[in-house]
Design a protein around this motif. Structure first.
Motif, mmCIF file in Angstrom:
data_model
loop_
_atom_site.group_PDB
_atom_site.id
_atom_site.type_symbol
_atom_site.label_atom_id
_atom_site.label_comp_id
_atom_site.label_asym_id
_atom_site.label_seq_id
_atom_site.Cartn_x
_atom_site.Cartn_y
_atom_site.Cartn_z
ATOM 1 N N TRP A 166 0.858 -0.536 -0.029
ATOM 2 C CA TRP A 166 -0.587 -0.273 -0.325
ATOM 3 C C TRP A 166 0.959 1.529 -0.102
ATOM 4 N N ARG B 118 -8.028 2.942 -0.483
ATOM 5 C CA ARG B 118 -8.121 2.751 0.938
ATOM 6 C C ARG B 118 -8.094 4.116 1.422
ATOM 7 N N LEU C 29 -7.243 5.902 4.489
ATOM 8 C CA LEU C 29 -6.725 5.503 6.606
ATOM 9 C C LEU C 29 -6.478 6.586 7.368
ATOM 10 N N ASP D 38 -4.024 3.565 10.698
ATOM 11 C CA ASP D 38 -3.757 2.785 10.570
ATOM 12 C C ASP D 38 -3.263 2.510 9.175
ATOM 13 N N ALA E 84 -0.525 -0.122 8.025
ATOM 14 C CA ALA E 84 -0.778 -1.039 6.721
ATOM 15 C C ALA E 84 0.333 -0.705 5.618
#
Length: 183
Positions: free
Chosen positions: A70, A153, A155, A159, A163
């Protein structure tokens, strides 16, 4: 009118010994190569954006299949492009569908890092001299992945730290976090 790549690099203040070394390498690249954005160079310049929704402090990360991680959005300049901020904004819009991206909190280069890219898609392993900016959106719900292999995503910063496995992205997140903290 924004500064040239050489001017941008000369004005940039690195955030420690590793970034100072990377900046030195990118300065040399910009001095000895006519077009440091050319993809066939073993080290070439790219531009990326860490997208934030300032009202919530959330960041948008994209799954990068080749890196298996990510990461922020961004990438290569198209032939003839040489403005890193414009490249980062174009790439970010293409990869997220967000049409309202603006530099945040300003147009300043926020992080410079050389990252290794594994071989794949007909290319040998190489390195990106990535110039990173922060961009903001007011319409996070409008984000759309450019394809099914590149999901997005939203976040929280906590987070996002969890990730990503990339230390250099964690540093970009830390720099963003300092700007988001209330004064």
């Amino acid at each position: 009118m924004r500064p040239s790549l050489a001017e941008l690099l000369n004005e940039y203040q690195p955030g420690g010994p590793a970034e100072t070394a990377d900046l030195r390498k990118v300065r040399v690249l910009a001095e000895i190569v006519d077009d440091p954005w050319r993809r066939e160079l073993p080290l070439h310049v790219t531009a990326s954006a860490l997208i934030v929704h300032p009202d919530t402090g959330r960041v948008l990360l994209r799954w990068h299949q080749r890196q298996q991680a990510w990461l922020q959005v961004g990438g290569h300049g198209d032939p003839g492009e040489s403005d890193p901020l414009a490249i980062a904004r174009r790439e970010a819009a293409e990869e997220t569908g967000l049409a309202d991206l603006v530099p945040w909190p300003d147009e300043q280069l926020r992080h410079l890092v050389i990252v290794s890219v594994p071989a794949g898609q007909g290319e040998p392993a190489h390195e990106h001299a990535d110039l990173r900016y922060f961009m903001a959106t007011r319409t996070p719900e409008a984000a759309r992945a450019e394809n099914e292999n590149a999901p997005l995503r939203w976040l929280s910063l906590a987070d996002a730290y969890e990730a990503t496995s990339e230390v250099n992205l964690r540093e970009s997140l830390a720099r963003l976090e300092r700007l988001l903290e209330p004064v």
